[in-house]
Design a protein around this motif. Structure first.
Motif, PDB file in Angstrom:
ATOM      1  N   THR A 161       0.534  -1.181  -0.215  1.00  0.00           N
ATOM      2  CA  THR A 161      -0.010  -0.146   0.428  1.00  0.00           C
ATOM      3  C   THR A 161       0.843   1.645  -0.038  1.00  0.00           C
ATOM      4  OG1 THR A 161      -0.072  -0.224   2.593  1.00  0.00           O
ATOM      5  CG2 THR A 161      -2.078  -1.159   1.246  1.00  0.00           C
ATOM      6  N   TRP A 162       0.074   2.604  -0.462  1.00  0.00           N
ATOM      7  CA  TRP A 162       1.100   3.713  -0.767  1.00  0.00           C
ATOM      8  C   TRP A 162       0.520   4.346   0.232  1.00  0.00           C
ATOM      9  CZ3 TRP A 162       2.266  -1.227  -3.453  1.00  0.00           C
ATOM     10  CH2 TRP A 162       3.129  -0.551  -3.933  1.00  0.00           C
ATOM     11  N   VAL A 163       1.152   5.792   0.785  1.00  0.00           N
ATOM     12  CA  VAL A 163      -0.253   6.735   0.410  1.00  0.00           C
ATOM     13  C   VAL A 163       0.013   7.714   0.503  1.00  0.00           C
ATOM     14  CG1 VAL A 163       1.310   6.989   3.640  1.00  0.00           C
ATOM     15  CG2 VAL A 163      -1.406   7.639   3.050  1.00  0.00           C
ATOM     16  N   MET A 200       0.499  -1.668 -12.196  1.00  0.00           N
ATOM     17  CA  MET A 200       0.270  -0.477 -12.211  1.00  0.00           C
ATOM     18  C   MET A 200      -0.281   0.009 -10.967  1.00  0.00           C
ATOM     19  SD  MET A 200       0.357   1.094 -15.219  1.00  0.00           S
ATOM     20  CE  MET A 200      -0.117   0.033 -17.165  1.00  0.00           C
ATOM     21  N   TYR A 201      -0.741   1.143 -10.624  1.00  0.00           N
ATOM     22  CA  TYR A 201      -1.389   1.815  -9.648  1.00  0.00           C
ATOM     23  C   TYR A 201      -2.787   2.483 -10.696  1.00  0.00           C
ATOM     24  CZ  TYR A 201       2.948   1.591  -7.426  1.00  0.00           C
ATOM     25  OH  TYR A 201       4.600   1.613  -6.504  1.00  0.00           O
ATOM     26  N   TRP A 202      -3.335   2.986  -9.187  1.00  0.00           N
ATOM     27  CA  TRP A 202      -4.730   3.742  -9.786  1.00  0.00           C
ATOM     28  C   TRP A 202      -4.439   5.094  -8.806  1.00  0.00           C
ATOM     29  CZ3 TRP A 202      -7.794   4.337 -14.359  1.00  0.00           C
ATOM     30  CH2 TRP A 202      -7.547   2.922 -15.259  1.00  0.00           C
ATOM     31  N   VAL A 203      -4.551   6.169  -8.822  1.00  0.00           N
ATOM     32  CA  VAL A 203      -4.583   6.953  -8.344  1.00  0.00           C
ATOM     33  C   VAL A 203      -5.725   7.562  -8.691  1.00  0.00           C
ATOM     34  CG1 VAL A 203      -3.531   8.961  -7.661  1.00  0.00           C
ATOM     35  CG2 VAL A 203      -2.297   7.404  -8.216  1.00  0.00           C
ATOM     36  N   ARG A 204      -6.686   8.622  -7.999  1.00  0.00           N
ATOM     37  CA  ARG A 204      -7.611   9.544  -8.252  1.00  0.00           C
ATOM     38  C   ARG A 204      -7.131  10.662  -7.351  1.00  0.00           C
ATOM     39  NH1 ARG A 204     -13.436   7.961  -5.470  1.00  0.00           N
ATOM     40  NH2 ARG A 204     -12.949   8.488  -3.148  1.00  0.00           N
ATOM     41  N   GLN A 205      -8.153  12.223  -8.437  1.00  0.00           N
ATOM     42  CA  GLN A 205      -7.738  13.368  -7.633  1.00  0.00           C
ATOM     43  C   GLN A 205      -9.522  14.112  -7.884  1.00  0.00           C
ATOM     44  OE1 GLN A 205      -5.269  16.134  -9.891  1.00  0.00           O
ATOM     45  NE2 GLN A 205      -4.297  16.901  -7.768  1.00  0.00           N
ATOM     46  N   ALA A 206     -10.275  14.668  -6.668  1.00  0.00           N
ATOM     47  CA  ALA A 206     -11.027  14.873  -6.814  1.00  0.00           C
ATOM     48  C   ALA A 206     -11.000  16.127  -6.367  1.00  0.00           C
ATOM     49  CB  ALA A 206     -12.043  15.002  -5.082  1.00  0.00           C
ATOM     50  N   PRO A 207     -11.778  17.014  -7.218  1.00  0.00           N
ATOM     51  CA  PRO A 207     -12.208  18.504  -7.451  1.00  0.00           C
ATOM     52  C   PRO A 207     -11.413  19.486  -6.489  1.00  0.00           C
ATOM     53  CG  PRO A 207     -13.860  18.136  -8.411  1.00  0.00           C
ATOM     54  CD  PRO A 207     -13.309  16.845  -7.732  1.00  0.00           C
ATOM     55  N   GLY A 208     -10.642  20.182  -6.781  1.00  0.00           N
ATOM     56  CA  GLY A 208      -9.225  20.890  -5.941  1.00  0.00           C
ATOM     57  C   GLY A 208      -8.830  20.365  -4.695  1.00  0.00           C
ATOM     58  N   GLN A 209      -8.493  19.056  -4.755  1.00  0.00           N
ATOM     59  CA  GLN A 209      -7.806  18.631  -3.673  1.00  0.00           C
ATOM     60  C   GLN A 209      -7.286  17.319  -4.496  1.00  0.00           C
ATOM     61  OE1 GLN A 209      -9.840  18.231  -0.295  1.00  0.00           O
ATOM     62  NE2 GLN A 209     -10.722  19.334  -1.870  1.00  0.00           N
ATOM     63  N   GLY A 210      -6.259  17.121  -3.112  1.00  0.00           N
ATOM     64  CA  GLY A 210      -5.137  15.771  -3.213  1.00  0.00           C
ATOM     65  C   GLY A 210      -5.187  14.712  -4.701  1.00  0.00           C
ATOM     66  N   LEU A 211      -4.091  14.098  -4.009  1.00  0.00           N
ATOM     67  CA  LEU A 211      -3.555  12.547  -4.828  1.00  0.00           C
ATOM     68  C   LEU A 211      -4.061  11.708  -3.746  1.00  0.00           C
ATOM     69  CD1 LEU A 211      -0.764  12.845  -6.820  1.00  0.00           C
ATOM     70  CD2 LEU A 211      -2.817  13.088  -7.587  1.00  0.00           C
ATOM     71  N   TRP A 249      -3.920   7.070  -3.500  1.00  0.00           N
ATOM     72  CA  TRP A 249      -4.093   6.207  -4.181  1.00  0.00           C
ATOM     73  C   TRP A 249      -4.968   5.185  -3.983  1.00  0.00           C
ATOM     74  CZ3 TRP A 249      -3.271   1.189  -1.743  1.00  0.00           C
ATOM     75  CH2 TRP A 249      -2.608  -0.167  -2.812  1.00  0.00           C
ATOM     76  N   MET A 250      -4.989   4.351  -4.952  1.00  0.00           N
ATOM     77  CA  MET A 250      -6.648   3.301  -4.613  1.00  0.00           C
ATOM     78  C   MET A 250      -5.870   1.560  -4.855  1.00  0.00           C
ATOM     79  SD  MET A 250      -8.912   5.004  -7.619  1.00  0.00           S
ATOM     80  CE  MET A 250     -10.563   4.581  -7.419  1.00  0.00           C
ATOM     81  N   GLY A 251      -5.008   1.633  -5.226  1.00  0.00           N
ATOM     82  CA  GLY A 251      -4.397  -0.253  -5.702  1.00  0.00           C
ATOM     83  C   GLY A 251      -3.419  -0.584  -6.461  1.00  0.00           C
ATOM     84  N   ILE A 252      -3.241  -2.014  -6.665  1.00  0.00           N
ATOM     85  CA  ILE A 252      -1.942  -1.753  -8.028  1.00  0.00           C
ATOM     86  C   ILE A 252      -2.437  -3.072  -7.985  1.00  0.00           C
ATOM     87  CG2 ILE A 252      -1.092  -2.944  -5.356  1.00  0.00           C
ATOM     88  CD1 ILE A 252       1.815  -2.490  -6.926  1.00  0.00           C
ATOM     89  N   ILE A 253      -2.356  -3.528  -9.175  1.00  0.00           N
ATOM     90  CA  ILE A 253      -2.586  -4.530  -9.793  1.00  0.00           C
ATOM     91  C   ILE A 253      -0.892  -4.941 -10.631  1.00  0.00           C
ATOM     92  CG2 ILE A 253      -3.565  -3.601 -12.458  1.00  0.00           C
ATOM     93  CD1 ILE A 253      -4.678  -5.895 -12.863  1.00  0.00           C
ATOM     94  N   ASN A 254      -0.520  -6.379 -10.765  1.00  0.00           N
ATOM     95  CA  ASN A 254       0.519  -6.913 -11.370  1.00  0.00           C
ATOM     96  C   ASN A 254      -0.385  -7.441 -12.694  1.00  0.00           C
ATOM     97  OD1 ASN A 254       2.064  -8.698 -12.264  1.00  0.00           O
ATOM     98  ND2 ASN A 254       3.297 -10.026 -10.387  1.00  0.00           N
ATOM     99  N   PRO A 255       0.122  -6.996 -13.718  1.00  0.00           N
ATOM    100  CA  PRO A 255      -0.786  -7.585 -14.924  1.00  0.00           C
ATOM    101  C   PRO A 255      -0.318  -8.643 -15.865  1.00  0.00           C
ATOM    102  CG  PRO A 255       0.402  -5.279 -15.207  1.00  0.00           C
ATOM    103  CD  PRO A 255       1.282  -5.326 -13.710  1.00  0.00           C
ATOM    104  N   ARG A 256       0.960  -9.430 -14.587  1.00  0.00           N
ATOM    105  CA  ARG A 256       1.501 -10.739 -15.410  1.00  0.00           C
ATOM    106  C   ARG A 256       0.097 -11.785 -14.458  1.00  0.00           C
ATOM    107  NH1 ARG A 256       6.554 -12.400 -16.060  1.00  0.00           N
ATOM    108  NH2 ARG A 256       6.915 -10.152 -15.951  1.00  0.00           N
ATOM    109  N   ASP A 257      -0.276 -11.744 -13.741  1.00  0.00           N
ATOM    110  CA  ASP A 257      -0.810 -12.209 -13.283  1.00  0.00           C
ATOM    111  C   ASP A 257      -2.234 -12.128 -12.654  1.00  0.00           C
ATOM    112  OD1 ASP A 257       1.138 -13.081  -9.871  1.00  0.00           O
ATOM    113  OD2 ASP A 257       0.494 -11.382 -10.901  1.00  0.00           O
TER     114      ASP A 257
END
Lengths: 110, 117
Positions: A98-100, B34-45, B47-55
């Motif tokens: 996990t990352w923050v 690969m990670y996924w990150v989101r940013q709400a309007p006017g807000q910070g980054l 982290w949502m999660g990570i996937i290993n594309p290999r498996d």
């Protein structure tokens, strides 16, 4: 997990230096050497500026430097330039795959 | 060169689901998480999660557990992030980002997801 703590804003004049702090805990910033920093201009995707606390990717000016002491990481920008005006985010590995992120700091070049 | 190209903007009603894609090129897809990150309007980054594309193994941030699904397609070098039970607070720009060790070295252009009735 809670976001890392960054100042909401910092400012400096061209040519000056500024430092942005990133305060975490012994579970994230203090637990490893995996702190990274990202620059974000409005409407653009973030850009990696520093990784592994103090390593600059190819193409990033050496005006940007990173450091860490205990649970606090820092990004220092020396010789400020107008194009450095942006939002800056720290990020730390927090264990267990996990990352923050920090809440972000708006840098204003006066 | 390394490139991540995401799908276009979406508008969804509360309670619906959204699936955002991220197509990778310029490198061996299965060699990097690969990670996924989101940013709400006017807000910070965020982290949502990570996937290993290999498996296809995934790790999700606790606050999205039960609502998020990340998948990958090795044949089209594409990862997907699906978020269900959407609410207004999910209005944000969603980014995919390539993971190198413990940092993100290349980001997609972002996909705006708007949740509104």
């Amino acid at each position: 997990q809670s976001a890392l703590t960054q100042p909401r804003s910092v400012s400096g004049s061209p040519g000056q230096s500024v430092t942005i702090s990133c305060i975490g805990t012994s579970s994230d910033v203090g637990a490893n050497s995996y702190v990274s920093w990202y620059q974000e201009h409005p409407g653009k995707a973030p850009k990696l500026m520093i990784y592994d606390v103090s390593v600059r990717p190819s193409g990033v000016p050496d005006r940007f430097s990173g450091s860490k002491s205990g649970n606090t990481a820092s990004l220092t920008i020396s010789g400020l330039q107008a194009e450095d005006e942006a939002d800056y985010y720290c990020c730390s590995y927090a264990g267990s795959f996990t990352w923050v992120f920090g809440g972000g700091t708006k840098l204003t070049v006066l | 060169q390394v490139q991540l190209v995401q799908s276009g903007a979406e508008v969804k009603e509360p309670g619906a689901s959204v699936k955002v894609s991220c197509k990778a090129s310029g490198y061996t897809f299965t060699n990097y998480y690969m990670y996924w990150v989101r940013q709400a309007p006017g807000q910070g980054l965020e982290w949502m999660g990570i996937i290993n594309p290999r498996d296809g193994t995934t790790t999700y941030a606790q606050r999205f557990q039960g609502r998020i699904t990340m998948t990958g397609d090795k044949y089209t070098s594409t990862v997907y992030m699906e978020l269900s039970s959407l609410r207004s607070e999910d209005t944000a720009v969603y980014f995919c980002a390539r993971a190198v060790s413990n940092h993100f070295d290349c980001w997609g252009q972002g996909t705006l997801v708007t949740v509104s009735s």
